[in-house]
Motif scaffolding. Sequence first.
Motif, PDB file in Angstrom:
ATOM      1  N   GLU A   1      35.272  38.226  39.057  1.00 51.62           N
ATOM      2  CA  GLU A   1      35.644  39.354  39.919  1.00 51.62           C
ATOM      3  C   GLU A   1      36.619  38.932  40.993  1.00 51.62           C
TER       4      GLU A   1
ATOM      5  N   CYS B   1      44.387  45.891  35.040  1.00 50.00           N
ATOM      6  CA  CYS B   1      44.713  45.030  36.187  1.00 50.00           C
ATOM      7  C   CYS B   1      46.148  44.522  36.060  1.00 50.00           C
TER       8      CYS B   1
ATOM      9  N   ASP C   1      37.114  42.672  35.505  1.00 48.63           N
ATOM     10  CA  ASP C   1      37.115  43.991  36.153  1.00 48.63           C
ATOM     11  C   ASP C   1      37.365  45.106  35.130  1.00 48.63           C
TER      12      ASP C   1
ATOM     13  N   SER D   1      39.434  46.896  39.478  1.00 49.03           N
ATOM     14  CA  SER D   1      38.524  46.431  40.523  1.00 49.03           C
ATOM     15  C   SER D   1      38.124  47.573  41.461  1.00 49.03           C
TER      16      SER D   1
END
Length: 608
Positions: free
Chosen positions: A608, A299, A353, A327
């Motif tokens: 999330e 991420c 994620d 994600s």
Amino acid sequence: MCGIVGILGRGPVADQIVDSLKRLEYRGYDSAGVATLEGAHIDRRRAEGKLKNLEAKLGKSPLAGHIGIGHTRWATHGKPTEANAHPHAAEGVAVVHNGIIENFRELRIELEKGGAKFVSETDTEIVAHLVSSYLQKGASPIDAVKQSLPRLKGAFALAFLFKDHDNLMIGARKGSPLAVGYGDGEMYLGSDAIALAPFTDDISYLEDGDWVVLTRKGCEIHDESGNIVKRDVLKSGASAFMVDKANYRHFMAKEIHEQPEVVGHTLARYVDMASERVALPMKLPFDFKDVQRISITACGTASYAGFIAKYWFERFARVPVEIDVASEFRYREAPVRKGDLAIFISQSGETADTLAALRYAKQQGMHTLAVVNVTTSTIARESETVMPTLAGPEIGVASTKAFTCQLMALATLALAAGKARGELSDADEAKLVQALVKVPRLMADALTHEAAIEKLARDIAKSKDVLYLGRGTSYPLALEGALKLKEISYIHAEGYAAGELKHGPIALIDETIPVVVIAPYDRVFDKTVSNMQEVAARGGNIILMTDAKGAEEATVDSMVTIVMPDMDSAFTPLVYAIPVQLLAYHTAVVMGTDVDQPRNLAKSVTVE
Ligand code: AGP
């Protein structure tokens, strides 16, 4: 990471040095040592492993000197043996060292020709012999160090102790941190304020290129050109905090400046500098030859490190790489092949994620490898293989040193893959490792542009939007630059592949938009220059980050050109990350935002 301590005391110093080294344990190490002046000569105790082994040796065979240097070593050149542990000594001098001496091979050959006998595999011992060679020619300790420092190439910190000199210690800083501590009739040197906290709160941080001559009465600091300079004496307060800001205004600034050191340590973990080979310390549970596709998932900033690594794996190992933000990967039911490799990158090791993506990959029977900074984290624990980055604690929410350490770890993994798949020869490997070894020094060079970037930030802070452009590995770095700027300055920024500009974003260009172009002089430089021309023709203000050749060849007027050092074009993102980070940092400072804890953001995103 290596830790340095030096004490000019009023009584025996060995125990104090060990206590201070204990405070540096958080940096990580695998051997330790102390040297003190016993009468007129230097005596040393060194031990493999933890400080308790050194303490046991000192218990059996104490050192009584009132002046001494100590070190915790994180092995770079050579194994963590007693022979390789610091302090290293040669006739008349002992030295402790943090960092990398790049030109150690040439110097060793030269010194051996002059009769020096080496007893370790380290680059540090070269420094001891070099200084000793000048002492033997009649130079004073100060002159011997003064003549030696310009001959050392690399990013490092050093502390010297001299035979027959009970009231003299010399320290030097180039790329790796070093602080002076002021006591009452005592003086100290240390890698950071934390090491010096038991003795004093009064600290001066040396600046890059500084070297310092200490006696019990005080110190004289010289800059790189030899001028006597004053450095502020600050109250450290480090006794209260195990992680402090040193003399920086924000953790982010400190973390940007730590990069030459921590990137060097990450490199040292994965290559053998003496043989110029990649030497992964962990056994991989798969053979790169059997891997048909690599999937990289992460991420934010970590995903941009992965995106850069995609170029490296594809170029050096000729293996296709898919890069996903976690994600998306976790829900898109990606068809993956059992036995292929999935790489996860995370500073915190707790990003929800990324963790979910890791679990998905495991269920699908993929091999999993995590590049993480926090080695006790869930992602580290749940991955089949872990590649730690040695960035140390990263406090600023905006990731800086973790990013470049991720890049360094991934670069070495890509070389290992290229080697295993027969795509890189021994000569290619040696050449690429040599290029990586130069990176910490080049990062230190890049940091010298801070004043110019700070000035530029005042203009950027007036803008509402900023574009970042790059091609090749500079494209993901452009994405990272835009992320960095928006997350801490709250100025809207976008990163684009330079060639994509004409497919839409060019509509945004007018004289109010600064466009940061990251363009080292590489095989796509001319193409990027064409894109710059398109921007210039529409009145856009270009900030060009390039090297000397690029600055000469660029045919477009830029608002500012930031000239980076010349380097191997394969690894430019590691060095160009510095101006990109500094620009975001100084813009945020001008904007007056909460740089270390920007609004709405968390350091570890466990939801999330
Ligand atoms: C970067 O500056 C960020 N604040 C953010 O994008 C971060 O890189 C991302 O949340 C991933 O975190 P991790 O590396 O801890 O997994």
